[in-house]
Design a protein around this motif. Structure first.
Motif, PDB file in Angstrom:
ATOM      1  N   ASN A 127       0.811  -1.216   0.000  1.00  0.00           N
ATOM      2  CA  ASN A 127       0.000   0.000   0.000  1.00  0.00           C
ATOM      3  C   ASN A 127       0.847   1.270   0.000  1.00  0.00           C
ATOM      4  N   GLY A 128       1.917   1.229  -0.806  1.00  0.00           N
ATOM      5  CA  GLY A 128       2.698   2.441  -1.027  1.00  0.00           C
ATOM      6  C   GLY A 128       3.918   2.622  -0.164  1.00  0.00           C
ATOM      7  N   MET A 129       4.345   1.596   0.567  1.00  0.00           N
ATOM      8  CA  MET A 129       5.576   1.728   1.353  1.00  0.00           C
ATOM      9  C   MET A 129       6.760   1.986   0.426  1.00  0.00           C
ATOM     10  N   THR A 130       7.754   2.697   0.929  1.00  0.00           N
ATOM     11  CA  THR A 130       8.915   3.055   0.126  1.00  0.00           C
ATOM     12  C   THR A 130       9.858   1.873  -0.043  1.00  0.00           C
ATOM     13  N   THR A 131      10.253   1.645  -1.283  1.00  0.00           N
ATOM     14  CA  THR A 131      11.309   0.666  -1.541  1.00  0.00           C
ATOM     15  C   THR A 131      12.631   1.429  -1.429  1.00  0.00           C
ATOM     16  N   SER A 132      13.256   1.324  -0.288  1.00  0.00           N
ATOM     17  CA  SER A 132      14.393   2.182   0.044  1.00  0.00           C
ATOM     18  C   SER A 132      15.600   1.917  -0.849  1.00  0.00           C
ATOM     19  N   ALA A 133      16.140   2.998  -1.405  1.00  0.00           N
ATOM     20  CA  ALA A 133      17.366   2.891  -2.190  1.00  0.00           C
ATOM     21  C   ALA A 133      18.545   2.663  -1.254  1.00  0.00           C
ATOM     22  N   PHE A 134      19.591   2.045  -1.775  1.00  0.00           N
ATOM     23  CA  PHE A 134      20.794   1.825  -0.975  1.00  0.00           C
ATOM     24  C   PHE A 134      21.423   3.173  -0.638  1.00  0.00           C
ATOM     25  N   ALA A 135      21.962   3.276   0.578  1.00  0.00           N
ATOM     26  CA  ALA A 135      22.528   4.545   1.033  1.00  0.00           C
ATOM     27  C   ALA A 135      23.730   4.286   1.931  1.00  0.00           C
ATOM     28  N   LEU A 136      24.589   5.281   2.024  1.00  0.00           N
ATOM     29  CA  LEU A 136      25.771   5.187   2.878  1.00  0.00           C
ATOM     30  C   LEU A 136      25.412   5.552   4.315  1.00  0.00           C
ATOM     31  N   SER A 137      25.997   4.842   5.259  1.00  0.00           N
ATOM     32  CA  SER A 137      25.775   5.158   6.661  1.00  0.00           C
ATOM     33  C   SER A 137      26.555   6.412   7.056  1.00  0.00           C
ATOM     34  N   THR A 138      26.172   6.993   8.156  1.00  0.00           N
ATOM     35  CA  THR A 138      26.859   8.181   8.658  1.00  0.00           C
ATOM     36  C   THR A 138      28.339   7.877   8.895  1.00  0.00           C
ATOM     37  N   GLY A 139      29.200   8.740   8.364  1.00  0.00           N
ATOM     38  CA  GLY A 139      30.630   8.568   8.537  1.00  0.00           C
ATOM     39  C   GLY A 139      31.296   7.729   7.466  1.00  0.00           C
ATOM     40  N   VAL A 140      30.508   7.193   6.551  1.00  0.00           N
ATOM     41  CA  VAL A 140      31.052   6.389   5.454  1.00  0.00           C
ATOM     42  C   VAL A 140      31.067   7.243   4.189  1.00  0.00           C
ATOM     43  N   GLY A 141      32.253   7.442   3.599  1.00  0.00           N
ATOM     44  CA  GLY A 141      32.382   8.241   2.385  1.00  0.00           C
ATOM     45  C   GLY A 141      32.140   7.399   1.147  1.00  0.00           C
ATOM     46  N   VAL A 142      31.972   8.083   0.018  1.00  0.00           N
ATOM     47  CA  VAL A 142      31.692   7.363  -1.232  1.00  0.00           C
ATOM     48  C   VAL A 142      32.855   6.463  -1.632  1.00  0.00           C
ATOM     49  N   TRP A 143      34.081   6.898  -1.360  1.00  0.00           N
ATOM     50  CA  TRP A 143      35.227   6.069  -1.742  1.00  0.00           C
ATOM     51  C   TRP A 143      35.387   4.879  -0.809  1.00  0.00           C
ATOM     52  N   PHE A 194      27.504  -0.473   6.659  1.00  0.00           N
ATOM     53  CA  PHE A 194      28.262   0.651   6.122  1.00  0.00           C
ATOM     54  C   PHE A 194      27.622   1.248   4.860  1.00  0.00           C
ATOM     55  N   ASP A 195      27.262   0.386   3.906  1.00  0.00           N
ATOM     56  CA  ASP A 195      26.668   0.932   2.676  1.00  0.00           C
ATOM     57  C   ASP A 195      25.503   0.086   2.161  1.00  0.00           C
ATOM     58  N   GLY A 196      25.020  -0.835   2.986  1.00  0.00           N
ATOM     59  CA  GLY A 196      23.923  -1.689   2.568  1.00  0.00           C
ATOM     60  C   GLY A 196      24.354  -2.977   1.913  1.00  0.00           C
ATOM     61  N   ALA A 197      25.618  -3.051   1.480  1.00  0.00           N
ATOM     62  CA  ALA A 197      26.174  -4.267   0.869  1.00  0.00           C
ATOM     63  C   ALA A 197      25.339  -4.737  -0.309  1.00  0.00           C
ATOM     64  N   SER A 198      25.405  -3.992  -1.399  1.00  0.00           N
ATOM     65  CA  SER A 198      24.634  -4.343  -2.590  1.00  0.00           C
ATOM     66  C   SER A 198      25.260  -5.511  -3.346  1.00  0.00           C
ATOM     67  N   MET A 199      26.480  -5.314  -3.849  1.00  0.00           N
ATOM     68  CA  MET A 199      27.192  -6.318  -4.655  1.00  0.00           C
ATOM     69  C   MET A 199      26.461  -6.632  -5.960  1.00  0.00           C
ATOM     70  N   ASN A 200      25.452  -5.854  -6.293  1.00  0.00           N
ATOM     71  CA  ASN A 200      24.574  -6.202  -7.408  1.00  0.00           C
ATOM     72  C   ASN A 200      23.896  -4.942  -7.939  1.00  0.00           C
ATOM     73  N   PRO A 201      24.297  -4.441  -9.109  1.00  0.00           N
ATOM     74  CA  PRO A 201      23.674  -3.229  -9.641  1.00  0.00           C
ATOM     75  C   PRO A 201      22.167  -3.341  -9.833  1.00  0.00           C
ATOM     76  N   ALA A 202      21.671  -4.537 -10.154  1.00  0.00           N
ATOM     77  CA  ALA A 202      20.223  -4.697 -10.341  1.00  0.00           C
ATOM     78  C   ALA A 202      19.483  -4.519  -9.022  1.00  0.00           C
ATOM     79  N   VAL A 203      20.048  -5.057  -7.944  1.00  0.00           N
ATOM     80  CA  VAL A 203      19.434  -4.930  -6.621  1.00  0.00           C
ATOM     81  C   VAL A 203      19.350  -3.463  -6.207  1.00  0.00           C
ATOM     82  N   SER A 204      20.329  -2.664  -6.620  1.00  0.00           N
ATOM     83  CA  SER A 204      20.330  -1.239  -6.303  1.00  0.00           C
ATOM     84  C   SER A 204      19.425  -0.444  -7.241  1.00  0.00           C
ATOM     85  N   PHE A 205      19.342  -0.888  -8.498  1.00  0.00           N
ATOM     86  CA  PHE A 205      18.629  -0.123  -9.512  1.00  0.00           C
ATOM     87  C   PHE A 205      17.127  -0.087  -9.272  1.00  0.00           C
ATOM     88  N   GLY A 206      16.517  -1.233  -8.992  1.00  0.00           N
ATOM     89  CA  GLY A 206      15.068  -1.290  -8.825  1.00  0.00           C
ATOM     90  C   GLY A 206      14.558  -0.354  -7.743  1.00  0.00           C
TER      91      GLY A 206
END
Length: 252
Positions: A127-143, A194-206
């Motif tokens: 009923n409209g819940m958000t499918t949360s995108a992967f995100a970095l935790s506080t203190g974790v940089g993109v690199w 730390f960053d959600g641990a995707s390991m999979n571009p498709a899992v992040s894309f949807g």
């Protein structure tokens, strides 16, 4: 012979043959099953705990759901498409000469569509819940996250090669889906906080597409593709011994 010597482009007409289309459909269904279970478990845990998914219990729940979901996704697709369920796995297989470029693109499209449809179904069913995108935790940089995704995906694709793609795997191949599911679960326990641990571009894309949240999204493509590509090249170059027979000319 270097693995790059076996890389094939393929012919466009090969991608519309029945076997290729069946393989693409298998990748679509397997990825849908995997993402629906993994993303859905996070949404369910969040609802049951009043948005308490970012807890140790939530991390364990995510690891179990993704591990079990991937075990099933790989198992049901293995005999049809090889059960890649991940663009990074497909990319690593391509660089190692185990799939042509055009077939790999077909797999990518199927995997991204499977993830997107899974997230749309989850949004409708909840009923409209958000499918949360992967995100970095506080203190974790993109690199930091970029390197983390490389390392985790390297381990995943290396496992795929050792248990599923290595021609010498023998009876070990029967445990491939279990080993692949377990390495993903273990990596989520290691990197999920730390960053959600995707390991999979498709899992992040949807989830990113359905929620329209593209913050740092490039990390979840670049990291897994580099890690998967390195694993494919290294395993083929060092551990795989082949007869080096050339692929049929129609595969180039």
């Amino acid at each position: 012979m270097p693995p790059f010597s076996r890389v094939a482009v393929g012919l466009p007409q090969d991608t519309i043959k029945p076997d290729a289309l069946k393989a693409g459909l298998a990748e679509f269904i397997s990825t849908l099953i995997f993402v629906f279970a993994g993303q859905g478990s996070g949404m369910a845990f969040s609802k049951l705990t009043d948005n308490g998914s970012n807890t140790p219990a939530g991390l364990v729940a995510a690891a179990l759901a993704h591990g079990f979901g991937l075990f099933v996704g790989v198992s049901v697709g293995a005999n049809i498409s090889g059960g890649h369920v991940n663009p990074a796995v497909t990319f690593g297989a391509f660089l190692g000469g185990n799939i042509s470029l055009l077939h790999g693109i077909l797999y990518w499209i199927a995997q991204l569509l499977g993830s997107t449809v899974a997230c749309l179904l989850l949004k409708f069913c909840t009923n409209g819940m958000t499918t949360s995108a992967f995100a970095l935790s506080t203190g974790v940089g993109v690199w930091n996250a970029f390197v983390l995704e490389i390392v985790m995906t390297f381990g995943l694709v290396y496992t795929v090669y050792a248990t599923a793609l290595d021609p010498k795997k023998g009876s070990v191949g029967t445990i491939a889906p279990l080993a692949i599911g377990l390495i993903v679960a273990a990596n989520i326990l290691a990197g999920g906080a730390f960053d959600g641990a995707s390991m999979n571009p498709a899992v992040s894309f949807g989830p990113a597409l359905v929620s329209w949240d593209w913050t740092n999204h490039w990390v979840y493509w670049a990291g897994p593709l580099i890690g998967g590509g390195l694993a494919g090249v290294i395993y083929e170059l060092i551990f795989v011994s082949r007869s080096h027979e050339p692929l049929p000319s129609t595969d180039y």
